[in-house]
Design a protein around this motif. Structure first.
Motif, PDB file in Angstrom:
ATOM      1  N   LEU A   1      61.188  -2.795 -29.354  1.00 18.70           N
ATOM      2  CA  LEU A   1      62.136  -1.774 -29.803  1.00 18.70           C
ATOM      3  C   LEU A   1      62.519  -0.821 -28.669  1.00 18.70           C
ATOM      4  O   LEU A   1      63.029   0.268 -28.917  1.00 18.70           O
ATOM      5  CB  LEU A   1      61.552  -0.981 -30.979  1.00 18.70           C
ATOM      6  N   SER A   2      62.272  -1.235 -27.451  1.00 16.19           N
ATOM      7  CA  SER A   2      62.638  -0.431 -26.287  1.00 16.19           C
ATOM      8  C   SER A   2      64.110  -0.598 -25.925  1.00 16.19           C
ATOM      9  O   SER A   2      64.650   0.176 -25.135  1.00 16.19           O
ATOM     10  CB  SER A   2      61.779  -0.834 -25.077  1.00 16.19           C
ATOM     11  N   GLY A   3      64.747  -1.639 -26.468  1.00 16.30           N
ATOM     12  CA  GLY A   3      66.136  -1.931 -26.128  1.00 16.30           C
ATOM     13  C   GLY A   3      66.277  -3.076 -25.155  1.00 16.30           C
ATOM     14  O   GLY A   3      67.390  -3.495 -24.846  1.00 16.30           O
ATOM     15  N   ILE A   4      65.142  -3.612 -24.680  1.00 12.95           N
ATOM     16  CA  ILE A   4      65.218  -4.658 -23.656  1.00 12.95           C
ATOM     17  C   ILE A   4      65.878  -5.932 -24.188  1.00 12.95           C
ATOM     18  O   ILE A   4      66.622  -6.598 -23.461  1.00 12.95           O
ATOM     19  CB  ILE A   4      63.797  -4.976 -23.101  1.00 12.95           C
ATOM     20  N   ASN A   5      65.625  -6.273 -25.459  1.00 18.53           N
ATOM     21  CA  ASN A   5      66.238  -7.485 -25.979  1.00 18.53           C
ATOM     22  C   ASN A   5      67.733  -7.333 -26.171  1.00 18.53           C
ATOM     23  O   ASN A   5      68.472  -8.314 -26.108  1.00 18.53           O
ATOM     24  CB  ASN A   5      65.571  -7.900 -27.299  1.00 18.53           C
ATOM     25  N   GLY A   6      68.186  -6.115 -26.408  1.00 16.65           N
ATOM     26  CA  GLY A   6      69.623  -5.879 -26.430  1.00 16.65           C
ATOM     27  C   GLY A   6      70.243  -6.206 -25.078  1.00 16.65           C
ATOM     28  O   GLY A   6      71.333  -6.784 -24.994  1.00 16.65           O
ATOM     29  N   VAL A   7      69.518  -5.861 -24.014  1.00 17.84           N
ATOM     30  CA  VAL A   7      69.989  -6.169 -22.659  1.00 17.84           C
ATOM     31  C   VAL A   7      69.891  -7.668 -22.371  1.00 17.84           C
ATOM     32  O   VAL A   7      70.825  -8.275 -21.841  1.00 17.84           O
ATOM     33  CB  VAL A   7      69.168  -5.368 -21.615  1.00 17.84           C
ATOM     34  N   LEU A   8      68.769  -8.290 -22.748  1.00 16.87           N
ATOM     35  CA  LEU A   8      68.570  -9.704 -22.428  1.00 16.87           C
ATOM     36  C   LEU A   8      69.508 -10.609 -23.209  1.00 16.87           C
ATOM     37  O   LEU A   8      70.063 -11.566 -22.664  1.00 16.87           O
ATOM     38  CB  LEU A   8      67.116 -10.101 -22.704  1.00 16.87           C
ATOM     39  N   TYR A   9      69.678 -10.328 -24.499  1.00 14.24           N
ATOM     40  CA  TYR A   9      70.519 -11.183 -25.330  1.00 14.24           C
ATOM     41  C   TYR A   9      72.010 -10.951 -25.094  1.00 14.24           C
ATOM     42  O   TYR A   9      72.809 -11.872 -25.176  1.00 14.24           O
ATOM     43  CB  TYR A   9      70.220 -10.940 -26.813  1.00 14.24           C
TER      44      TYR A   9
ATOM     45  N   LEU B   1      78.033   2.223 -12.363  1.00 17.93           N
ATOM     46  CA  LEU B   1      76.847   2.961 -12.788  1.00 17.93           C
ATOM     47  C   LEU B   1      76.142   2.224 -13.930  1.00 17.93           C
ATOM     48  O   LEU B   1      74.912   2.229 -14.012  1.00 17.93           O
ATOM     49  CB  LEU B   1      77.223   4.382 -13.221  1.00 17.93           C
ATOM     50  N   SER B   2      76.937   1.576 -14.795  1.00 17.04           N
ATOM     51  CA  SER B   2      76.356   0.796 -15.895  1.00 17.04           C
ATOM     52  C   SER B   2      75.492  -0.337 -15.357  1.00 17.04           C
ATOM     53  O   SER B   2      74.397  -0.600 -15.874  1.00 17.04           O
ATOM     54  CB  SER B   2      77.459   0.228 -16.791  1.00 17.04           C
ATOM     55  N   ILE B   3      75.978  -1.020 -14.323  1.00 18.50           N
ATOM     56  CA  ILE B   3      75.206  -2.105 -13.722  1.00 18.50           C
ATOM     57  C   ILE B   3      73.906  -1.567 -13.143  1.00 18.50           C
ATOM     58  O   ILE B   3      72.825  -2.132 -13.353  1.00 18.50           O
ATOM     59  CB  ILE B   3      76.023  -2.826 -12.636  1.00 18.50           C
ATOM     60  N   VAL B   4      73.987  -0.458 -12.403  1.00 19.29           N
ATOM     61  CA  VAL B   4      72.794   0.153 -11.809  1.00 19.29           C
ATOM     62  C   VAL B   4      71.814   0.566 -12.897  1.00 19.29           C
ATOM     63  O   VAL B   4      70.600   0.332 -12.793  1.00 19.29           O
ATOM     64  CB  VAL B   4      73.191   1.368 -10.945  1.00 19.29           C
ATOM     65  N   ALA B   5      72.342   1.158 -13.983  1.00 20.76           N
ATOM     66  CA  ALA B   5      71.476   1.631 -15.062  1.00 20.76           C
ATOM     67  C   ALA B   5      70.777   0.475 -15.761  1.00 20.76           C
ATOM     68  O   ALA B   5      69.581   0.554 -16.083  1.00 20.76           O
ATOM     69  CB  ALA B   5      72.299   2.439 -16.071  1.00 20.76           C
ATOM     70  N   VAL B   6      71.503  -0.613 -16.002  1.00 17.62           N
ATOM     71  CA  VAL B   6      70.901  -1.779 -16.655  1.00 17.62           C
ATOM     72  C   VAL B   6      69.816  -2.383 -15.772  1.00 17.62           C
ATOM     73  O   VAL B   6      68.725  -2.716 -16.249  1.00 17.62           O
ATOM     74  CB  VAL B   6      71.978  -2.839 -16.991  1.00 17.62           C
ATOM     75  N   ILE B   7      70.102  -2.516 -14.479  1.00 17.21           N
ATOM     76  CA  ILE B   7      69.112  -3.084 -13.556  1.00 17.21           C
ATOM     77  C   ILE B   7      67.874  -2.181 -13.469  1.00 17.21           C
ATOM     78  O   ILE B   7      66.741  -2.668 -13.505  1.00 17.21           O
ATOM     79  CB  ILE B   7      69.738  -3.288 -12.162  1.00 17.21           C
ATOM     80  N   ALA B   8      68.086  -0.871 -13.368  1.00 16.45           N
ATOM     81  CA  ALA B   8      66.961   0.062 -13.296  1.00 16.45           C
ATOM     82  C   ALA B   8      66.167   0.061 -14.598  1.00 16.45           C
ATOM     83  O   ALA B   8      64.936   0.190 -14.590  1.00 16.45           O
ATOM     84  CB  ALA B   8      67.469   1.470 -12.992  1.00 16.45           C
ATOM     85  N   PHE B   9      66.859  -0.095 -15.716  1.00 10.54           N
ATOM     86  CA  PHE B   9      66.214  -0.191 -17.019  1.00 10.54           C
ATOM     87  C   PHE B   9      65.276  -1.406 -17.058  1.00 10.54           C
ATOM     88  O   PHE B   9      64.142  -1.335 -17.534  1.00 10.54           O
ATOM     89  CB  PHE B   9      67.297  -0.300 -18.097  1.00 10.54           C
ATOM     90  N   VAL B  10      65.766  -2.532 -16.530  1.00  6.14           N
ATOM     91  CA  VAL B  10      64.966  -3.758 -16.475  1.00  6.14           C
ATOM     92  C   VAL B  10      63.780  -3.591 -15.527  1.00  6.14           C
ATOM     93  O   VAL B  10      62.674  -4.078 -15.807  1.00  6.14           O
ATOM     94  CB  VAL B  10      65.854  -4.947 -16.049  1.00  6.14           C
ATOM     95  N   VAL B  11      63.985  -2.908 -14.397  1.00  6.01           N
ATOM     96  CA  VAL B  11      62.899  -2.640 -13.452  1.00  6.01           C
ATOM     97  C   VAL B  11      61.787  -1.847 -14.145  1.00  6.01           C
ATOM     98  O   VAL B  11      60.595  -2.178 -14.023  1.00  6.01           O
ATOM     99  CB  VAL B  11      63.415  -1.864 -12.225  1.00  6.01           C
ATOM    100  N   ALA B  12      62.170  -0.818 -14.887  1.00  9.47           N
ATOM    101  CA  ALA B  12      61.182   0.010 -15.590  1.00  9.47           C
ATOM    102  C   ALA B  12      60.442  -0.803 -16.642  1.00  9.47           C
ATOM    103  O   ALA B  12      59.227  -0.639 -16.828  1.00  9.47           O
ATOM    104  CB  ALA B  12      61.878   1.201 -16.241  1.00  9.47           C
ATOM    105  N   PHE B  13      61.162  -1.691 -17.323  1.00  8.50           N
ATOM    106  CA  PHE B  13      60.530  -2.552 -18.321  1.00  8.50           C
ATOM    107  C   PHE B  13      59.486  -3.452 -17.672  1.00  8.50           C
ATOM    108  O   PHE B  13      58.376  -3.618 -18.189  1.00  8.50           O
ATOM    109  CB  PHE B  13      61.598  -3.403 -19.012  1.00  8.50           C
TER     110      PHE B  13
END
Length: 510
Positions: free
Chosen positions: A302-310, A387-399
């Motif tokens: 429920l962190s949102g990671i699957n929203g990013v992956l899918y 910025l969206s690309i950077v944010a998504v990549i950084a989000f994945v890094v944190a995950f």
């Protein structure tokens, strides 16, 4: 007057400490980890990410195949529903598989359970691989369901297997290889899913059918690996076989410390009643680790990671990225996830599970907030798409820093051998249930909330951070018995699930 139980336990731990030796990475350990990870964890990652890139060609095919059979076109809502079902049915299979993983591992063993599970992988690969040729959307959905069961079983057995074959001081690092296999599988699926490779109108079914490859690999190599020594000693009562497996894994002639530690756990288990899933919820000494295990699974899914992956491709398109380039932007998320997971391998046993999980959740909340701002301002600020690309990549890094791997390995660490199977079944069932919930609802939430869809996950990430800070103990460099003792102390008793037949009489009773 006899020693009380806490004193006995302290002396046992002191004796163990004297025999501890620094674990080392051996060839057999490496080969066994690779066999489990490539054949099972990579399988899970591949099937998580493979459905992302070819979304458009598959949805077009769903409509075309229906028209070929009925001379009618499906409505846009119906196509969206069938697509969401194709994505989410994988998680339903995972829920079923994860709930059977614990009993399967205890009955068949870790190694044999993984080997037999590959039959499901091959069946799923056949259904998906020939769905286009059969012009059958139903075959695609059935194949996703079957491979979901396979992956659910894998997610239950592999972390348990890795934690049981690793030396105690390398357990965290070895456990991360499970997530490394998952992330590497996602990356491979993203690469093969590019329109320049297999993500095309003609080849997408082959892309899905390639899931047979890791299954065949594991069938060929896993038989040469040793079974879990802990399973052999504690579940099968085969001390000689357990010692033999340990000597192969450690490349040592003296494995007395490991045997003594497992023997102590085995002796304690003989005092315990058998722990069922129902009893797991009733026992005070197991309640807190169970709650922690469940919340840890929720903090991952429920962190949102699957929203990013899918749906990362569509997220980038909504942010203004050209559709022909969005798949390559998605590829970057898989690449950084693999790199960061590798980085966390040495950190897991140095920095600790709790610290990495807290940092991961906190940074995910931060970058999800930045992603929300960038999506909300895409029509006002031309550079917001970057910025969206950077944010998504950084989000994945944190995950990948913590939430990606720690929930999988922490459950096996929080429970002793007796309740471990039941706890893993419950925790990973919750994990897959949350996975299903996100996979099914995210596209609809995305349409309803648009740029603000990640606000929900930001709130949840803050809640999970606070819970982790308050309740999760550090488990690095601790034996399974030492970790169990933490919760027995919290519960105010040594072993609440010890048979009542051993209850002591009061001292003044004659």
């Amino acid at each position: 007057m006899p020693l009380n139980e806490e004193t006995k336990h302290s002396q046992e731990m002191s004796n163990f400490d004297e025999g501890k030796h620094e674990g080392k990475v051996t060839k057999v350990l490496t080969f066994t980890v690779a066999s489990a990870v490539i054949g099972s964890s990579l399988q899970f990652g591949y099937n998580t990410g493979v459905i992302n890139a070819p979304q458009q060609v598959i949805t077009d095919w769903i409509n075309e195949s229906y028209y070929d059979r009925t001379n009618k076109l499906l409505s846009e809502d119906t196509v969206d529903f069938l697509w969401s079902t194709t994505v989410a049915i994988f998680a339903i299979g995972g829920m079923i598989g994860s709930f059977t993983a614990g009993p399967m591992a205890n009955r068949l063993g870790r190694k044999r359970g993984l080997l037999l599970n590959n039959v499901l992988a091959l069946i799923g690969a056949l259904f998906m691989g020939f769905s286009k040729q059969a012009n059958s959307c139903e075959m695609l959905i059935i194949g996703r369901f079957v491979i979901g069961i396979n992956c659910g079983i894998n997610t239950g057995i592999v972390p348990m297997f890795l934690s049981e074959i690793a030396p105690f001081d390398l357990r965290g690092g070895v456990g991360v290889f499970n997530q490394l296999g998952v992330t590497f599988g996602i990356l491979i699926s993203q690469i093969f899913g590019l329109k320049d490779l297999l993500g095309t109108e003609d080849l997408w079914a082959l892309l899905l059918g390639l899931t047979a490859v890791p299954a065949i690999f594991q069938i060929l190599v896993l038989p040469f690996c040793p079974e879990s020594p802990r399973y052999l000693l504690i579940n099968k009562d085969q001390p000689k076989e357990a010692e033999k497996a340990l000597k192969r894994l450690r490349n040592l002639n003296d494995v007395s410390y490991d045997i003594n530690e497992m023997q102590a756990e085995y002796d304690n288990e003989q005092k315990e009643d058998k722990v069922s899933v129902k009893q797991l919820f009733q026992m005070k000494s197991l309640r807190l680790p169970l709650i922690i295990s469940i919340v840890m699974q929720l903090s991952q899914q429920l962190s949102g990671i699957n929203g990013v992956l899918y749906y990362s491709t569509s997220i980038f398109e909504d942010a203004g990225i050209d559709p022909d380039k969005s798949a390559y932007a998605t590829l970057s998320t898989g690449t950084v996830m693999v790199i960061m997971t590798i980085v966390t391998i040495p950190l897991m046993d140095k920095t600790g599970r709790r610290t990495l999980h807290l940092w991961g959740l906190g940074l995910m909340a931060l970058w999800a907030s930045i992603l929300t701002v960038s999506l909300a301002t895409k029509d006002l600020w031309g550079s917001s798409s970057y910025l969206s690309i950077v944010a998504v990549i950084a989000f994945v890094v944190a995950f990948a820093l913590g939430p990606g791997s720690i929930p999988w390995l922490i459950v096996a660490e929080l429970f002793s051998q007796g309740p471990r199977g039941a706890a893993i079944s419950v925790a990973f069932f919750i994990n897959w249930s949350a996975n299903f919930l996100v996979g099914l609802t995210f596209p609809f939430l995305q349409k309803s909330l648009d740029a603000y869809v990640f606000v929900i996950f930001i709130i949840l990430l803050v809640i999970f951070w606070l819970f982790t800070y308050k309740f999760l103990p550090e488990t690095k460099n601790k034996s399974f018995e030492e970790i169990s003792a933490i919760f027995r102390k919290e519960a105010g008793k040594k072993d609440e699930y010890v048979s009542m037949a051993t209850t002591e009489k009061p001292e003044n009773q004659i």
